[in-house]
Scaffold this motif. Structure first.
Motif, PDB file in Angstrom:
ATOM      1  N   GLN A   1       0.814  -1.218   0.000  1.00 45.23           N
ATOM      2  CA  GLN A   1       0.000   0.000   0.000  1.00 45.23           C
ATOM      3  C   GLN A   1       0.850   1.273   0.000  1.00 45.23           C
ATOM      4  O   GLN A   1       0.315   2.379  -0.013  1.00 45.23           O
ATOM      5  CB  GLN A   1      -0.930  -0.005   1.215  1.00 45.23           C
ATOM      6  N   GLY A   2       2.184   1.106   0.062  1.00 45.00           N
ATOM      7  CA  GLY A   2       3.074   2.257   0.022  1.00 45.00           C
ATOM      8  C   GLY A   2       3.110   3.052   1.307  1.00 45.00           C
ATOM      9  O   GLY A   2       3.462   4.239   1.314  1.00 45.00           O
ATOM     10  N   ARG A   3       2.792   2.411   2.419  1.00 47.07           N
ATOM     11  CA  ARG A   3       2.691   3.118   3.704  1.00 47.07           C
ATOM     12  C   ARG A   3       3.980   3.070   4.518  1.00 47.07           C
ATOM     13  O   ARG A   3       4.095   3.729   5.544  1.00 47.07           O
ATOM     14  CB  ARG A   3       1.527   2.531   4.508  1.00 47.07           C
ATOM     15  N   ILE A   4       4.954   2.284   4.053  1.00 50.45           N
ATOM     16  CA  ILE A   4       6.241   2.174   4.750  1.00 50.45           C
ATOM     17  C   ILE A   4       7.296   2.944   3.970  1.00 50.45           C
ATOM     18  O   ILE A   4       7.450   2.759   2.759  1.00 50.45           O
ATOM     19  CB  ILE A   4       6.677   0.699   4.901  1.00 50.45           C
ATOM     20  N   LYS A   5       8.040   3.790   4.677  1.00 53.86           N
ATOM     21  CA  LYS A   5       9.138   4.523   4.049  1.00 53.86           C
ATOM     22  C   LYS A   5      10.426   4.324   4.843  1.00 53.86           C
ATOM     23  O   LYS A   5      10.386   4.109   6.062  1.00 53.86           O
ATOM     24  CB  LYS A   5       8.823   6.019   3.985  1.00 53.86           C
ATOM     25  N   ALA A   6      11.549   4.414   4.143  1.00 57.44           N
ATOM     26  CA  ALA A   6      12.872   4.371   4.771  1.00 57.44           C
ATOM     27  C   ALA A   6      13.645   5.574   4.268  1.00 57.44           C
ATOM     28  O   ALA A   6      13.856   5.705   3.045  1.00 57.44           O
ATOM     29  CB  ALA A   6      13.597   3.075   4.429  1.00 57.44           C
ATOM     30  N   ASP A   7      14.014   6.449   5.207  1.00 58.72           N
ATOM     31  CA  ASP A   7      14.679   7.711   4.859  1.00 58.72           C
ATOM     32  C   ASP A   7      13.899   8.474   3.793  1.00 58.72           C
ATOM     33  O   ASP A   7      14.467   9.029   2.830  1.00 58.72           O
ATOM     34  CB  ASP A   7      16.119   7.453   4.400  1.00 58.72           C
ATOM     35  N   GLY A   8      12.592   8.487   3.936  1.00 55.98           N
ATOM     36  CA  GLY A   8      11.728   9.288   3.064  1.00 55.98           C
ATOM     37  C   GLY A   8      11.323   8.629   1.761  1.00 55.98           C
ATOM     38  O   GLY A   8      10.484   9.159   1.029  1.00 55.98           O
ATOM     39  N   LYS A   9      11.885   7.476   1.452  1.00 58.43           N
ATOM     40  CA  LYS A   9      11.560   6.794   0.203  1.00 58.43           C
ATOM     41  C   LYS A   9      10.623   5.612   0.467  1.00 58.43           C
ATOM     42  O   LYS A   9      10.817   4.863   1.430  1.00 58.43           O
ATOM     43  CB  LYS A   9      12.830   6.298  -0.482  1.00 58.43           C
ATOM     44  N   ILE A  10       9.638   5.448  -0.381  1.00 62.19           N
ATOM     45  CA  ILE A  10       8.675   4.368  -0.217  1.00 62.19           C
ATOM     46  C   ILE A  10       9.361   3.016  -0.416  1.00 62.19           C
ATOM     47  O   ILE A  10      10.087   2.809  -1.401  1.00 62.19           O
ATOM     48  CB  ILE A  10       7.505   4.518  -1.207  1.00 62.19           C
ATOM     49  N   VAL A  11       9.167   2.097   0.532  1.00 61.48           N
ATOM     50  CA  VAL A  11       9.691   0.735   0.428  1.00 61.48           C
ATOM     51  C   VAL A  11       8.720  -0.066  -0.427  1.00 61.48           C
ATOM     52  O   VAL A  11       7.500  -0.036  -0.210  1.00 61.48           O
ATOM     53  CB  VAL A  11       9.829   0.091   1.817  1.00 61.48           C
ATOM     54  N   THR A  12       9.248  -0.781  -1.425  1.00 65.23           N
ATOM     55  CA  THR A  12       8.376  -1.496  -2.367  1.00 65.23           C
ATOM     56  C   THR A  12       8.404  -3.008  -2.204  1.00 65.23           C
ATOM     57  O   THR A  12       7.510  -3.695  -2.687  1.00 65.23           O
ATOM     58  CB  THR A  12       8.761  -1.153  -3.818  1.00 65.23           C
ATOM     59  N   LYS A  13       9.424  -3.511  -1.498  1.00 68.58           N
ATOM     60  CA  LYS A  13       9.535  -4.960  -1.354  1.00 68.58           C
ATOM     61  C   LYS A  13       9.876  -5.320   0.093  1.00 68.58           C
ATOM     62  O   LYS A  13      10.706  -4.655   0.723  1.00 68.58           O
ATOM     63  CB  LYS A  13      10.620  -5.515  -2.272  1.00 68.58           C
ATOM     64  N   PRO A  14       9.277  -6.401   0.638  1.00 60.02           N
ATOM     65  CA  PRO A  14       9.566  -6.809   2.018  1.00 60.02           C
ATOM     66  C   PRO A  14      10.997  -7.292   2.220  1.00 60.02           C
ATOM     67  O   PRO A  14      11.499  -7.289   3.335  1.00 60.02           O
ATOM     68  CB  PRO A  14       8.554  -7.920   2.284  1.00 60.02           C
TER      69      PRO A  14
END
Length: 239
Positions: A27-40
């Protein structure tokens, strides 16, 4: 710290289940250093990376250290199929996978218990060579005398076990503080038994330099501060 998968980082903090975390990422709700995380399976250093859920920072804690004021009648175990354990007493915000007890208390002994998921800390706390002292308050079934203090100070043998010298301070007719640096099975009760006395009530008040928080009611728990974690490993004498 080594890089870890984002789903492992989040699940270790009890943010959600691995399945739910995959959905949050999708859903694009997780970010790392401001960038959306796309894969677990994406990897990050959780101690040097700002991870957010819905733009709210997630405070990563590699380990957790908990003080519990253990009540009587509760088993000192991580799990038991028949009885309530000390882990069952923890509030949801303190529950994590792989928690264990850094030292135990008998079923009917109450007081200070430390729960953690840090194996190295637990080993330092419990290893005999660490000489971390523990302080107990014991209520017994007879009047205590100075001769009892001297016997404890000399060291006691009971049931085939030799117990190292222990300090005792009589604080009431049948109440004493006892300081030991070991943690053998039923040690305090067995030491009193060896001098012809039975323990009626037993409470652990201190481990190393860490005192049981008197604001914690029986059965309540809270996290330890960094200072308190170090205090628990202190070798200072108490009595």
């Amino acid at each position: 710290m080594a890089l870890l998968r984002i789903d492992k980082i989040l699940s270790s903090q009890e943010i959600a289940s691995r399945k739910e975390i995959k959905m949050l990422i999708k859903q694009g709700r997780i970010k790392a250093d401001g960038k959306i995380v796309t894969k677990p399976e994406e990897k990050f250093d959780p101690e040097n990376c700002e991870i957010t859920l819905d733009d709210e920072p997630i405070l990563y804690k590699r380990y957790i250290y908990i003080m519990l004021n253990k009540p009587k009648g509760v088993v000192s175990a991580s799990r038991d199929s028949r009885e309530k354990t000390v882990l069952d007493l923890l509030p949801p915000e303190l529950r994590r996978k792989d928690l264990f007890l850094a030292g135990r208390l008998d079923r009917n002994t109450e007081g200070l218990l430390i729960i953690t998921d840090d194996g190295e800390f637990s080993h330092k706390l419990l290893a005999p060579k660490s000489h971390v002292n523990k302080l107990y308050e014991a209520v017994v079934d007879r009047k205590l005398i100075e001769n009892d203090v001297e016997k404890f100070r000399a060291g006691i043998s009971e049931g085939g076990d030799d117990f190292l010298p222990a300090d005792m301070k009589i604080i009431g007719e049948n109440t004493a503080l006892v300081e030991i640096c070991e943690g053998k099975f039923h040690q305090i009760k067995r030491m009193f038994h060896a001098v012809g006395t039975e323990v009626l009530e037993l409470k652990r008040l201190r481990i190393g330099g860490l005192l049981l928080d008197d604001k914690l009611s029986s059965g309540e728990a809270r996290e330890l501060s960094s200072e308190e974690i170090n205090q628990a490993l202190s070798r200072e004498k108490i009595l």
